[in-house]
Write a protein that holds these residues in place. Structure first.
Motif, PDB file in Angstrom:
ATOM      1  N   UNK A 100      -0.717   6.922   8.290  1.00 36.94           N
ATOM      2  CA  UNK A 100      -0.952   5.496   8.117  1.00 36.94           C
ATOM      3  C   UNK A 100      -2.444   5.193   8.116  1.00 36.94           C
ATOM      4  N   UNK A 101      -2.861   4.438   7.132  1.00 37.35           N
ATOM      5  CA  UNK A 101      -4.249   3.987   7.030  1.00 37.35           C
ATOM      6  C   UNK A 101      -4.369   2.576   7.606  1.00 37.35           C
ATOM      7  N   UNK A 102      -5.596   2.083   7.808  1.00 39.28           N
ATOM      8  CA  UNK A 102      -5.750   0.692   8.232  1.00 39.28           C
ATOM      9  C   UNK A 102      -5.092  -0.290   7.259  1.00 39.28           C
ATOM     10  N   UNK A 103      -5.100   0.035   5.981  1.00 42.15           N
ATOM     11  CA  UNK A 103      -4.446  -0.821   4.992  1.00 42.15           C
ATOM     12  C   UNK A 103      -2.950  -0.899   5.255  1.00 42.15           C
ATOM     13  N   UNK A 141     -18.684  -0.932   6.481  1.00 41.70           N
ATOM     14  CA  UNK A 141     -17.997  -1.821   5.541  1.00 41.70           C
ATOM     15  C   UNK A 141     -16.813  -2.474   6.247  1.00 41.70           C
ATOM     16  N   UNK A 142     -16.191  -3.438   5.574  1.00 39.43           N
ATOM     17  CA  UNK A 142     -15.106  -4.196   6.187  1.00 39.43           C
ATOM     18  C   UNK A 142     -13.872  -3.346   6.431  1.00 39.43           C
ATOM     19  N   UNK A 143     -13.592  -2.376   5.557  1.00 38.92           N
ATOM     20  CA  UNK A 143     -12.414  -1.529   5.764  1.00 38.92           C
ATOM     21  C   UNK A 143     -12.565  -0.697   7.031  1.00 38.92           C
ATOM     22  N   UNK A 144     -13.734  -0.161   7.259  1.00 39.19           N
ATOM     23  CA  UNK A 144     -13.968   0.589   8.497  1.00 39.19           C
ATOM     24  C   UNK A 144     -13.877  -0.344   9.701  1.00 39.19           C
ATOM     25  N   UNK A 157       0.802  -1.229   0.000  1.00 34.69           N
ATOM     26  CA  UNK A 157       0.000   0.000   0.000  1.00 34.69           C
ATOM     27  C   UNK A 157       0.833   1.276   0.000  1.00 34.69           C
ATOM     28  N   UNK A 158       2.119   1.185   0.316  1.00 32.89           N
ATOM     29  CA  UNK A 158       2.968   2.364   0.206  1.00 32.89           C
ATOM     30  C   UNK A 158       3.296   2.668  -1.263  1.00 32.89           C
TER      31      UNK A 158
END
Length: 447
Positions: free
Chosen positions: A351-354, A405-408, A15-16
């Motif tokens: 930084x994101x959850x991903x 949603x799953x990402x949240x 993801x970076x």
């Protein structure tokens, strides 16, 4: 074969580098044969291709790839929580007296059970482990890891100065004991077979003379497949001491470079205070920095310059650093990494959850040169997985029940998840942990 039906998330790409690295299957299917994923995708598609296979429905939580901890100390489980002192004082007061006890095999065996259990119960399925100074205790660790199924990369810690005398060795003994452990435990072709790997492990240049580092290099040259791990640039007082001990070296990294220890299979923990030359050299050789945010905070070592590492091209993974760190959970490490980068402002890396999921899974697999085997749910990878399913009535259960949603939901898991939220863990398709379920209200009624 078994077809797992689940809500699963993973990061098959970095993801970076890739904006859409997170792959989410709200109703996904993972077809597993002999511990390996043979098909991965939407459940309806996988089911249509395999209509006769048994289905195991694990919906109701989040299924993630097994976590990969790239820096954790086996002999330090029982000293977690030694707060309020900097690194070198912490070593003298807490860590080294505890590590001296591992000459007693019975003591080492008891801690090995606690250590391996602590990792797997938190969803860690692979770990790069700082072993013991005692060869027999390292042997015991590998035995326990093999029994439990944990993917373990570990080695005997070697030093010959500035520690307690019982923790010192000689270059000759470091080489001979290391060679014996490698032949017994390293890889499927070893005497014991299995999935264990060996990591040559000088404690750090502060306690390892040129002779010890040369002995480590001799093992790496003789056994090219072994890994290398140590510490670097964790604490300013440590950095200054190393500079005085190696007056001919350009910097801390150079003490390892001169011995030929820095390769793509090298993982150096912390690197809180790197020089630009060191970052460039690490990137050139493919060396990984293991970021240990809870430990960096607990010992007051400083803020990890993640942006500088990434801009220099240095690979970064995540480590719990038990027992300088505050526990085995890589969820907590991810959250602390997020906090520290937020506090760095413009110098930090948002930084994101991903990003957090990647750092806890696929980044660690790459660091250990296991990226073709583990780290995500792509077909061909081992089924190493952790199912997070919070207890009914808990705060996290309420949050996930209302996540859009799953990402949240993944963000909420990193923000509030704990060991208690781990429902099941698999390594190579084999279940290694299953929680005995209670509702949150049951804990109150059973008090």
């Amino acid at each position: 074969m078994t077809l797992y039906r689940a809500t699963f998330l993973h990061t098959p790409t970095n993801p970076f580098h890739e904006a859409d690295a997170l792959q989410v299957e709200e109703d996904g299917g993972l077809l597993v044969r002999d511990g390996q994923i043979v098909q991965s995708g939407p459940f309806a598609e996988v089911r249509a291709a395999q209509p006769a296979e048994a289905v195991e429905d694990v919906r109701g939580g989040l299924l993630l790839p097994g976590f990969v901890d790239t820096h954790v100390h086996y002999p330090q489980v029982r000293i977690i929580g030694g707060l309020g002192v900097p690194l070198l004082e912490w070593l003298d007061r807490y860590a080294l007296p505890e590590e001296a006890k591992f000459g007693d095999d019975a003591y080492a065996a008891a801690v090995a059970r606690e250590f391996v259990s602590g990792l797997t119960r938190n969803g860690t399925t692979t770990a790069l482990v700082f072993g013991s100074h005692f060869a027999s205790a390292v042997d015991i660790l590998f035995e326990e890891a093999s029994r439990a199924g944990l993917r373990t990369v570990a080695g005997q810690v070697v030093s010959d100065r500035l520690l307690r005398p019982e923790l010192h060795t000689t270059p000759e003994r470091a080489y001979s004991e290391g060679k014996s452990l490698i032949k017994k435990w390293h890889g499927p072709e070893s005497q014991m077979g299995g999935r264990n790997l060996y990591a040559v492990t000088p404690r750090f240049s502060l306690s390892a003379s040129e002779g010890i580092l040369d002995a480590c290099a001799a093992l790496m040259q003789e056994f090219p497949g072994v890994r290398f791990t140590s510490h670097i640039n964790e604490n300013l007082a440590e950095v200054e001491t190393v500079r005085a001990l190696f007056p001919g070296s350009r910097d801390y990294l150079d003490t390892y470079e001169r011995a030929g220890l820095i390769t793509r299979r090298s993982v150096l923990a912390h690197n809180v205070h790197p020089a630009e030359r060191e970052l460039g050299a690490m990137a050139e050789r493919g060396c990984t920095a293991a970021h240990c945010p809870c430990s960096n905070s607990a010992l007051g070592s400083g803020f990890f310059p993640l942006r500088r590492h990434l801009e220099a091209g240095v690979h970064v993974s995540l480590g719990s650093d038990v027992g300088g760190g505050t526990g085995f959970s890589l969820l907590k490490e991810g959250l602390q990494a997020y906090f520290m980068q937020q506090l760095l402002g413009q110098e930090g890396m948002p930084l994101s959850p991903t990003h957090l999921l990647y750092l806890a899974t696929r980044a660690g697999a790459k660091a250990l040169d296991l990226g073709e085997q583990i780290g995500d749910f792509s077909a061909g990878k081992a089924y190493d997985a952790v199912l997070f399913e919070p207890l009914e009535g808990s705060t996290l259960h309420a949050i996930l029940s209302h996540s859009p949603n799953a990402e949240r939901a993944l963000a909420s898991l990193f923000a509030t998840g704990t060991q208690a939220d781990v429902r099941r863990v698999w390594i190579g398709g084999k279940g290694v942990y299953q929680r005995t379920d209670l509702n949150a209200d049951d804990f109150l009624s059973n008090r």
